[in-house]
Structure formats: structure tokens, C-alpha cells
Design a protein around this motif. Structure first.
Motif, PDB file in Angstrom:
ATOM      1  N   ILE A  94       0.828  -1.211   0.000  1.00 26.05           N
ATOM      2  CA  ILE A  94       0.000   0.000   0.000  1.00 26.05           C
ATOM      3  C   ILE A  94       0.859   1.256   0.000  1.00 26.05           C
ATOM      4  O   ILE A  94       0.528   2.249  -0.646  1.00 26.05           O
ATOM      5  N   ALA A  95       2.001   1.212   0.707  1.00 31.62           N
ATOM      6  CA  ALA A  95       2.809   2.407   0.973  1.00 31.62           C
ATOM      7  C   ALA A  95       4.054   2.497   0.082  1.00 31.62           C
ATOM      8  O   ALA A  95       5.133   2.862   0.549  1.00 31.62           O
ATOM      9  N   ASP A  96       3.903   2.152  -1.174  1.00 33.25           N
ATOM     10  CA  ASP A  96       4.996   2.286  -2.153  1.00 33.25           C
ATOM     11  C   ASP A  96       6.288   1.621  -1.697  1.00 33.25           C
ATOM     12  O   ASP A  96       7.381   2.180  -1.834  1.00 33.25           O
ATOM     13  N   GLY A  97       6.181   0.443  -1.123  1.00 38.29           N
ATOM     14  CA  GLY A  97       7.349  -0.319  -0.713  1.00 38.29           C
ATOM     15  C   GLY A  97       7.877   0.015   0.667  1.00 38.29           C
ATOM     16  O   GLY A  97       8.849  -0.584   1.121  1.00 38.29           O
ATOM     17  N   ASN A  98       7.260   0.964   1.341  1.00 38.04           N
ATOM     18  CA  ASN A  98       7.701   1.369   2.672  1.00 38.04           C
ATOM     19  C   ASN A  98       6.839   0.696   3.741  1.00 38.04           C
ATOM     20  O   ASN A  98       5.700   0.325   3.488  1.00 38.04           O
ATOM     21  N   GLU A  99       7.386   0.584   4.930  1.00 33.93           N
ATOM     22  CA  GLU A  99       6.624   0.040   6.060  1.00 33.93           C
ATOM     23  C   GLU A  99       6.123   1.190   6.930  1.00 33.93           C
ATOM     24  O   GLU A  99       6.342   1.226   8.134  1.00 33.93           O
ATOM     25  N   THR A 100       5.448   2.133   6.301  1.00 36.59           N
ATOM     26  CA  THR A 100       4.943   3.316   6.988  1.00 36.59           C
ATOM     27  C   THR A 100       3.650   2.987   7.718  1.00 36.59           C
ATOM     28  O   THR A 100       2.716   2.450   7.132  1.00 36.59           O
ATOM     29  N   VAL A 101       3.651   3.305   8.997  1.00 40.79           N
ATOM     30  CA  VAL A 101       2.452   3.112   9.808  1.00 40.79           C
ATOM     31  C   VAL A 101       2.120   4.421  10.509  1.00 40.79           C
ATOM     32  O   VAL A 101       3.018   5.252  10.696  1.00 40.79           O
ATOM     33  N   PRO A 102       0.886   4.661  10.840  1.00 43.91           N
ATOM     34  CA  PRO A 102      -0.234   3.757  10.630  1.00 43.91           C
ATOM     35  C   PRO A 102      -0.664   3.735   9.163  1.00 43.91           C
ATOM     36  O   PRO A 102      -0.629   4.748   8.475  1.00 43.91           O
ATOM     37  N   THR A 103      -1.029   2.564   8.726  1.00 43.47           N
ATOM     38  CA  THR A 103      -1.666   2.374   7.432  1.00 43.47           C
ATOM     39  C   THR A 103      -3.040   1.795   7.731  1.00 43.47           C
ATOM     40  O   THR A 103      -3.165   0.875   8.535  1.00 43.47           O
ATOM     41  N   VAL A 104      -4.051   2.358   7.086  1.00 48.02           N
ATOM     42  CA  VAL A 104      -5.438   1.978   7.371  1.00 48.02           C
ATOM     43  C   VAL A 104      -6.067   1.399   6.116  1.00 48.02           C
ATOM     44  O   VAL A 104      -5.882   1.931   5.018  1.00 48.02           O
ATOM     45  N   VAL A 105      -6.817   0.326   6.295  1.00 48.69           N
ATOM     46  CA  VAL A 105      -7.511  -0.329   5.190  1.00 48.69           C
ATOM     47  C   VAL A 105      -8.976  -0.493   5.565  1.00 48.69           C
ATOM     48  O   VAL A 105      -9.303  -0.917   6.670  1.00 48.69           O
ATOM     49  N   LEU A 106      -9.834  -0.145   4.627  1.00 46.30           N
ATOM     50  CA  LEU A 106     -11.278  -0.330   4.773  1.00 46.30           C
ATOM     51  C   LEU A 106     -11.804  -0.771   3.412  1.00 46.30           C
ATOM     52  O   LEU A 106     -12.008   0.050   2.524  1.00 46.30           O
ATOM     53  N   ALA A 133      -5.186   4.188   3.276  1.00 47.44           N
ATOM     54  CA  ALA A 133      -4.470   5.453   3.455  1.00 47.44           C
ATOM     55  C   ALA A 133      -3.261   5.212   4.347  1.00 47.44           C
ATOM     56  O   ALA A 133      -3.298   4.386   5.256  1.00 47.44           O
ATOM     57  N   VAL A 134      -2.206   5.951   4.053  1.00 48.66           N
ATOM     58  CA  VAL A 134      -0.980   5.889   4.836  1.00 48.66           C
ATOM     59  C   VAL A 134      -0.922   7.126   5.717  1.00 48.66           C
ATOM     60  O   VAL A 134      -1.022   8.252   5.226  1.00 48.66           O
TER      61      VAL A 134
END
Length: 118
Positions: free
Chosen positions: A60-72, A77-78
Motif C-alpha cells: 500500500i505504501a509504495d514499498g515502505n513500512e509506513t504506519v499507521p496504514t489503514v484499510v477499509l 491510506a498511509v
């Protein structure tokens, strides 16, 4: 539950609010607090503990482990704000919104058997 956050059981639209986090993340703490203030129920997934979670976030985050990442469902969204998540819930899964609660004045009036008029 499928990998994209959709429930596979019967009932409702099957949408589930998923928040990917990691320990020590201040942005995760802030988002959790904001979602709780809105009384939104969500499933929190620690990307360091749950197998496959970090890969889901990277997708979701273009190869990054960016959090929080939200999925619905199909929406994701990152590092969103709580209000952005609330807007997404309103648009994509309104059945996840908490029931409206009376405010202090209207709640007190209702408890006394009185009704507030506009």
C-alpha cells in the motif's frame, strides 16, 4: 477474513476497519486515540508481530513500512488523520459508524422523561 480486510462470513457489507501499527509509533498512538474518541471499532495489526502484515503495508505504501496504514475494503491510506478515517467510514462503510449518543443536555432531559425541542 480475506487478505484485503474483507470479512468472508455472511451479514453486512463485510467491511472491517484495519489499522496497521508497530510498537513505539507516536503517529499510531495518535490515530488510535482519535478513532477511540470517535467510538470507531477497528482491528489493530502489529506489522512486527503478524506474519504478512509488513508486506501488506509495503504493497500500500509504495514499498515502505509506513504506519499507521489503514484499510477499509478497497480504500486505504498511509498515516491518515482520525477525521480522514471517519470520512472514509462514512463513505465506504457507514454501518461501522457508532450509534449516535445523546449529548449531556438531551440525555439528561430524556432521563427525566422530558424532550428537548428545537
Amino acid at each position: 477474513m480475506s487478505a484485503d480486510g474483507e470479512r468472508t462470513d455472511e451479514g453486512g457489507t463485510g467491511a472491517e476497519l484495519i489499522v496497521y501499527t508497530r510498537p513505539g509509533c507516536p503517529f499510531c498512538t495518535s490515530l488510535r486515540a482519535g478513532l477511540r474518541r470517535q467510538d470507531l471499532e477497528f482491528r489493530e495489526i502489529d506489522i512486527w508481530q503478524e506474519q504478512g502484515a509488513a508486506a501488506a503495508v509495503r504493497a500500500i505504501a509504495d514499498g515502505n513500512e509506513t504506519v499507521p496504514t489503514v484499510v477499509l475494503g478497497d480504500w486505504s491510506a498511509v498515516n491518515p488523520s482520525a477525521s480522514q478515517v471517519l470520512d472514509a467510514v462514512r463513505e465506504h462503510a457507514p454501518e461501522l459508524l457508532p450509534e449516535s449518543k445523546p449529548g449531556l443536555v438531551s440525555g439528561a432531559l430524556n432521563a427525566l422523561g422530558l424532550r428537548q425541542t428545537d
